[in-house]
Design a protein around this motif. Sequence first.
Motif, PDB file in Angstrom:
ATOM      1  N   GLY A 698      44.204  53.126  43.334  1.00  0.00           N
ATOM      2  CA  GLY A 698      42.794  52.679  43.644  1.00  0.00           C
ATOM      3  C   GLY A 698      43.051  52.006  45.118  1.00  0.00           C
ATOM      4  O   GLY A 698      44.073  51.966  45.786  1.00  0.00           O
ATOM      5  N   VAL A 699      41.618  51.455  45.527  1.00  0.00           N
ATOM      6  CA  VAL A 699      41.842  50.849  46.927  1.00  0.00           C
ATOM      7  C   VAL A 699      41.780  49.351  46.890  1.00  0.00           C
ATOM      8  O   VAL A 699      41.048  48.868  46.081  1.00  0.00           O
ATOM      9  CB  VAL A 699      40.395  51.411  47.578  1.00  0.00           C
ATOM     10  N   LEU A 700      42.723  48.643  47.645  1.00  0.00           N
ATOM     11  CA  LEU A 700      42.470  47.102  47.626  1.00  0.00           C
ATOM     12  C   LEU A 700      41.367  46.655  48.122  1.00  0.00           C
ATOM     13  O   LEU A 700      41.320  46.776  49.614  1.00  0.00           O
ATOM     14  CB  LEU A 700      43.786  46.751  48.091  1.00  0.00           C
ATOM     15  N   GLU A 701      40.648  45.916  47.749  1.00  0.00           N
ATOM     16  CA  GLU A 701      39.244  45.220  48.411  1.00  0.00           C
ATOM     17  C   GLU A 701      39.073  43.700  47.864  1.00  0.00           C
ATOM     18  O   GLU A 701      39.651  43.183  47.041  1.00  0.00           O
ATOM     19  CB  GLU A 701      38.164  45.786  47.918  1.00  0.00           C
ATOM     20  N   LEU A 702      38.275  43.098  49.030  1.00  0.00           N
ATOM     21  CA  LEU A 702      37.865  41.979  48.663  1.00  0.00           C
ATOM     22  C   LEU A 702      36.744  41.814  47.479  1.00  0.00           C
ATOM     23  O   LEU A 702      36.105  42.938  47.470  1.00  0.00           O
ATOM     24  CB  LEU A 702      37.450  41.195  49.981  1.00  0.00           C
ATOM     25  N   PRO A 703      36.724  40.706  46.943  1.00  0.00           N
ATOM     26  CA  PRO A 703      35.609  40.661  45.637  1.00  0.00           C
ATOM     27  C   PRO A 703      34.204  40.951  46.256  1.00  0.00           C
ATOM     28  O   PRO A 703      34.082  40.326  47.123  1.00  0.00           O
ATOM     29  CB  PRO A 703      36.033  39.249  44.906  1.00  0.00           C
ATOM     30  N   SER A 704      33.512  41.525  45.610  1.00  0.00           N
ATOM     31  CA  SER A 704      32.026  41.694  45.749  1.00  0.00           C
ATOM     32  C   SER A 704      31.178  40.566  45.167  1.00  0.00           C
ATOM     33  O   SER A 704      31.686  39.762  44.413  1.00  0.00           O
ATOM     34  CB  SER A 704      31.632  43.122  45.362  1.00  0.00           C
ATOM     35  N   GLN A 705      29.967  40.454  45.550  1.00  0.00           N
ATOM     36  CA  GLN A 705      29.115  39.491  45.091  1.00  0.00           C
ATOM     37  C   GLN A 705      29.083  39.543  43.455  1.00  0.00           C
ATOM     38  O   GLN A 705      28.643  38.529  42.991  1.00  0.00           O
ATOM     39  CB  GLN A 705      27.894  39.744  45.680  1.00  0.00           C
ATOM     40  N   THR A 706      29.021  40.798  42.865  1.00  0.00           N
ATOM     41  CA  THR A 706      28.828  40.945  41.411  1.00  0.00           C
ATOM     42  C   THR A 706      30.144  41.009  40.912  1.00  0.00           C
ATOM     43  O   THR A 706      30.260  41.065  39.413  1.00  0.00           O
ATOM     44  CB  THR A 706      28.050  42.261  41.366  1.00  0.00           C
ATOM     45  N   SER A 707      31.283  40.589  41.364  1.00  0.00           N
ATOM     46  CA  SER A 707      32.432  40.677  40.671  1.00  0.00           C
ATOM     47  C   SER A 707      32.651  39.385  39.962  1.00  0.00           C
ATOM     48  O   SER A 707      32.197  38.289  40.374  1.00  0.00           O
ATOM     49  CB  SER A 707      33.684  40.680  41.769  1.00  0.00           C
ATOM     50  N   GLU A 708      33.225  39.432  38.706  1.00  0.00           N
ATOM     51  CA  GLU A 708      33.658  38.232  37.944  1.00  0.00           C
ATOM     52  C   GLU A 708      34.233  37.354  38.460  1.00  0.00           C
ATOM     53  O   GLU A 708      34.088  36.079  38.647  1.00  0.00           O
ATOM     54  CB  GLU A 708      33.869  38.712  36.568  1.00  0.00           C
ATOM     55  N   PHE A 709      35.267  37.843  39.248  1.00  0.00           N
ATOM     56  CA  PHE A 709      36.393  36.957  39.999  1.00  0.00           C
ATOM     57  C   PHE A 709      36.097  36.849  41.514  1.00  0.00           C
ATOM     58  O   PHE A 709      36.394  38.148  41.828  1.00  0.00           O
ATOM     59  CB  PHE A 709      37.896  37.551  39.683  1.00  0.00           C
ATOM     60  N   LYS A 710      35.188  36.091  41.990  1.00  0.00           N
ATOM     61  CA  LYS A 710      34.888  36.072  43.403  1.00  0.00           C
ATOM     62  C   LYS A 710      35.882  35.315  44.193  1.00  0.00           C
ATOM     63  O   LYS A 710      35.477  35.158  45.496  1.00  0.00           O
ATOM     64  CB  LYS A 710      33.578  35.361  43.536  1.00  0.00           C
ATOM     65  N   HIS A 711      36.858  35.025  43.679  1.00  0.00           N
ATOM     66  CA  HIS A 711      38.107  34.359  44.485  1.00  0.00           C
ATOM     67  C   HIS A 711      39.201  35.070  44.297  1.00  0.00           C
ATOM     68  O   HIS A 711      40.387  34.494  44.719  1.00  0.00           O
ATOM     69  CB  HIS A 711      38.138  33.226  44.136  1.00  0.00           C
TER      70      HIS A 711
END
Length: 964
Positions: A698-711
């Motif tokens: 997969g691709v490593l990304e920063l969390p999105s607004q809808t992600s459960e883990f936002k940090h």
Amino acid sequence: MRSRDPASAETSQFNKFDDLFKIQNKSKQSRTVGHHGGFMNGKRREHGGDGQREDINRRRTGSCLKAVSGSLSAGGETGTRSEDMDPLQELLDRVKPSTEAESLWLKSIFTSISEHLSPVVCSSAPSQTGNHGDLSLFDLSMCAVQAIQQQMCVAHSLPVSYRLLSVSQLVSQQHLACVSNLSWSTNQQRAWAREAELAVPGQRALPRVNLLLIGCLREGPDGEYRLTDASGSVMCECLSLSPRWLDRPVFLPHWNYIPHNASGQEEAAGFLELIGSPVLLCPGAEQGLAAAPGRVELSGAVGVGEAGRLLRHRVKGQRLSVFGEVGSVCPLLAVAGTTFFCFTLTDESRSLPVLVQDSSRLSWIQRVCVGQSVCVTALRVCALRGWRGNNILCVTKRSELHADYTHTQEHTQEHTHSESLLSQPAEDDCEEAEHEEVELDQSAVRIKQSKVISYQGTVTEVVSEGAGLYVLDGKVGLCVAYQPAAKRKLRAGDRVELHHAHFLYRPCPDFPPSMLCTCLRSSLRVTAFSRAGGSPPDNRCPGDGALPRLLLQRNTDVSDYLWTCHLSSQLAHSLVQGVWRQQCVCLLSWRLMETLSRAGGRGRRDIYAEMLDEPHTCPVTQYSVSSAVRQYLGVSELLESLQTGCWSSAPLSSLLPPDGSNLTSAQINGFLSWSCRTLSSEPRGGDAVRQRPLLLVGVLELPSQTSEFKHSMQLRDAAGAAACVLTESSEEEEGAQRAVFNSAWIGCLVGVVQFTMVTERFLQSDFPSYQHLDQDRFITHKHCRVYLQFSLDHLHILSPSVAMETHLRHKGEEPGGDVTARKQTVEEEEETAGSKRRRREEEAKSGNPWPCVSMVIRVEQKEGVSWRNTGAEAEDQEAGLRLCFSVKAAVIGPVVSWRRDPKNEPMTEKESEQKQERQVVLVFSGVCTRWFPVLQPGCFYRQPSFDDVTKGRGQRLASSVSAL
């Protein structure tokens, strides 16, 4: 299906046509010219505008149309043909159509033959079986009508619903696979369709079309056969080809047409599959290779043993005729612009290789079958360069192939393969192959020896056409990737016969346990064409054969190749469509296989030794079997399995301490409110989700607004995303791990080979006592949260981001040899150099020479993410609670202006001037909280801002930072 003997069927056709047509050619050309003139004048008066078109056709073919007189027997009636009669009118008079529809149908047949068949017949050289160039247009038309009537299931009528197509019309108008059989009734066609669908479950039978095909069968390039007329040609596949059909006009009564619709192929035409024997449209004597079946007398022919002794002593100019049984037929190869194939002749004691290189004899590959007794004449002895200087028999231009040969002196008995050999592998063969281990190392990788067998079966599944993978009889896998790709791909429902195939047992856990693999000595022959229409082309591997080409270049073990094919098919669905092309997916899978596989390259393949050496050795003679083959899982599939087994993995009583039965209600509910479960991707590491080691891509990304883990960071593919906690080895303390700070990992496509799965369980309950734990009615709410934990040491970069490429370049390392040459989005691919130049010119005209400013900070302390009331501080946001975190940092150097975005640029000397450090507190809220996993104490970062700081608007924080 019982196949008819083409030779016997054709002999009967010859007798019928010799009785039907007795043609006497006239030598006076003046009568022919006068006849054409009278015909055309009559046609202009009778048919108006159609006469001009037919006048052109007659002038084009007039040189070969001769006046014919004599008697013609048709249905027992005898008539006399007038030399000045219109050929079309004479055809109508002979056939005597009963309706206007039949009359129009005859005219269309006549027009099509005059436009497309007659020019080809007249321009072709006389064949060995007769001088068909003397046939007139009337003769061809009458022969065609007679042949069509004989094939019909209903007598005394014409098939007005059938249309005669030229080759160009078939190719351009027929875009779907179809079948045509003139002799079928409606009930026969329905029964045929039911049998086809029962033979291959899940497939629909080929749709029937009312089309007729007439043309000349001719040899094409690389030994193929083509149906040709004046409009073009199309490739033909025949189950049993008679040489008497070549270069002669034929009518095809039963055929399949399969258009080329595979992805990546740009073929202009498909191919025909000839089911029934072609019907010859001209009479002639039987000569040459087309002699009647039976015993062929050849003087001077020697057996394989005697030829082997003559082979050791070359005599200049010597030609040999050798008879024997065909032991093996190698596939057609093209090396350095030369196309050739080899086959072997055997007797009871030895085998002898024969090289076929002459272009006029390459078609023998469709006539030579394993187990057939043949005699080959005019062979010369030559030295094959590249094969250890060994002598070999080579076919010459004078060589002829005599099939079904029986030597009259020695009465050589023909050996045929019994049905027991052409069957599925027995269970004892599987067990024997399983224990044929020649090596056992410490990594649980076993090297096993394959077993050479013959097999006969039906293709029931096309796993990957581009990769050369199929399933026979629903349980035996087939890999043909070690052979050159055939022009005709196997279809579900094809009946095939394999000789000298390698039997492998459990080479890859993602495929059937029993596998057959072909090499350059193996022969694969289709004995019955599929009746099924097939499914849409499989896009899991490109049709251009990217994986087989890599296999040819790298000469990889068959077990690794099978695993790569399976991984490629999985990644084709899990990676983002439109960003990764199919070729890129294959290359990514191959690179990941090479990274994980411990086996090195085996050097180039010796094709001559593989085809001719005894004992036989090839890339699939040995294969590896490992219990540590990784199993690929998509991110969403992994999360679903973890969430499903979250509460069923252990009873609630196991979450309490050993003395849980003595706890009070409040203590029990307190212990159950939160629990944690960890699983390892390695089965040897404790609890595991699967029995095999796992692999994530997969691709490593920063969390999105809808992600459960936002940090926290996340690993994303096309189906889902999972929160990740990333660590890396600490440079200060050996063996210690620290949080990842390098933002260059963002956007990298990685393969995760070792990780830990953490599941947090949250339970709200009101159990009164320990005895009530099995009653779900006391549970008021429960949910779980899953995240992954892994180290950068267990990541493999498959496609680096631009920042990672820059980072590795500054460190003096290669970007990992990215086989995709860098991941590009659709927008980046469409952006040309000209558009970039225009964008820079527009920026220069905007009047702002410094579009970006930045400052370098050193993080000294970071607080955790928490909910804060920041609505009063943000002007463009509503008041309320918002996730935030703050960072204490030191500003290093002055504010620097940039003409372009300084992203991915290293720290400059100006930025690192430490005249005076300023302590600041940076507050990240809203979208900016996603940078929490990247900002780490003691690290340097550049914070850009695209606001005009000189106008007092620089207090708003930018939404991006980059590590230095």
